[in-house]
Design an enzyme around this catalytic site. Structure first.
Site, PDB file in Angstrom:
ATOM      1  N   LYS A   1     -13.799   6.981  12.392  1.00 30.85           N
ATOM      2  CA  LYS A   1     -13.184   7.945  13.301  1.00 30.85           C
ATOM      3  C   LYS A   1     -11.688   7.712  13.359  1.00 30.85           C
ATOM      4  O   LYS A   1     -11.275   6.564  13.546  1.00 30.85           O
ATOM      5  CB  LYS A   1     -13.796   7.775  14.689  1.00 30.85           C
TER       6      LYS A   1
ATOM      7  N   LYS B   1     -12.664   2.638  14.349  1.00 31.88           N
ATOM      8  CA  LYS B   1     -12.006   3.655  15.156  1.00 31.88           C
ATOM      9  C   LYS B   1     -10.518   3.338  15.201  1.00 31.88           C
ATOM     10  O   LYS B   1     -10.119   2.274  15.674  1.00 31.88           O
ATOM     11  CB  LYS B   1     -12.604   3.675  16.555  1.00 31.88           C
TER      12      LYS B   1
END
Ligand code: PBG
Ligand code: ZN
Length: 315
Positions: A239, A186
């Site tokens: 992400k 992320k």
């Protein structure tokens, strides 16, 4: 090459990727501080729901063919320790209970930034987030979400060791069968801006660069994912998606676990705004979604899930 492009039927038959609602996840914001659904200013077409309106929205989603949801809660009370995050009757736990009883596959986002008054993803020590005291809270949140009926726990805080801590907490509480969908790679991204509007989770000072990844790094993403696999992750995630398709592709090549890509709020808002103002044709939405599957994702979390599922159902 044109022989295989001569009709829609043949193009569909030789298509290498397609969008299937069972591979899509719709994020849902449930906000205890509102009395009726509120459209998110920076995410046209996406609403935050008050707890009482959630069931009606759930019915709409089921009719459109959406079966997988990712739940985010916005509590009425925030404090430095984010204690509402593990309240068994808290906003996310109640929403998880409602949605799972309606038959959704409910994925619980596990983080503290929606619950802390400072907006960071864990417990502060001075002005930085303390890794290991935060892990203890993450364990408590996981158990409360599992008790509420979450089918999958998805830790998004980017603390080191979070997957192992959550796995241990779940196992000790008897939830050995609940999988962990790890937000493994992320990045610290501007593309989360609209989300922070919705979740009211913008950090009150500083940024998330000491725990989320540097956008310049790809090899480091493979290390992050490897650690999560070693700690017992059942699914791994990259992400955001759109600016990180190289990372999605590399993760696909390197790992065999189900791979999730999160097409985040900023991706949604850019494309939605462009389509709504006529800068791009509406088909940009499916082109966007299929590009993420083409890069190698198995599962796509996207605010377009509702739109895409409905479109597929109609066709
Ligand atoms: C919480 C969390 C965030 C997102 C998912 N979980 C925000 C953040 O890290 O600031 C972003 C999702 C989106 O932008 O759609 N840690
Ligand atoms: Zn967070």
């Amino acid at each position: 090459m044109r022989r295989l492009r001569s009709s829609q039927a043949i193009r569909d038959m030789v298509s290498e990727n397609s969008i299937n609602p069972s591979k899509l996840v719709m994020p849902i914001f449930v906000d205890e501080t509102i009395k009726s659904p509120v459209e998110i200013r920076s995410m046209p077409g996406i609403f935050s729901y008050d707890p009482a309106s959630l069931e009606d929205y759930g019915k709409t989603l089921l009719k459109k063919g959406v079966r997988n949801v990712l739940v985010f809660g916005v509590p009425h009370r925030k404090d430095p320790q984010g204690t509402e995050s593990y309240n068994n009757d808290g906003v996310s736990q109640s929403a998880i209970r409602t949605l799972s009883s309606m038959g959704f596959l409910v994925i619980a986002d596990l983080c503290m930034c929606e619950y802390t008054d400072h907006g960071h993803c864990g417990i502060l020590k001075g002005s930085t987030v303390d890794n290991d005291s935060t892990l203890e809270i993450y364990g408590k949140i996981a158990v409360s979400q599992a008790k509420a009926g979450a089918a999958i726990i998805a830790p998004s805080g980017m603390m080191d060791g979070q997957v192992k801590a959550i796995r241990n907490a779940l196992d000790h509480a008897g939830f050995t069968e609940i999988p962990i969908m790890a937000y493994s790679a992320k990045y610290s991204s501007q593309l989360y801006g609209p989300f922070r509007d919705a979740a009211k989770s913008t950090p009150s000072f500083g940024d998330r660069k000491t725990y989320q990844m540097n956008p310049a790094n790809a090899r480091e993403a493979m290390r992050e994912i490897q650690l999560d696999v070693d700690e017992g992750a059942d699914m791994i995630m990259v992400k955001p998606a759109l600016f990180y398709l190289d990372v999605v592709k590399e993760a696909r090549r390197t790992f065999s676990l189900p791979l999730v890509a999160y097409g985040v709020s900023g991706e949604y808002s850019m494309i939605k705004n462009a389509v709504d103002t006529g800068l791009l044709g509406e088909a940009a939405i499916t082109e966007y979604a299929v590009s993420i599957f083409r890069a190698g994702a198995d599962i796509l979390i996207t605010y377009f899930a509702e739109y895409l599922a409905e479109r597929i159902l109609k066709n």
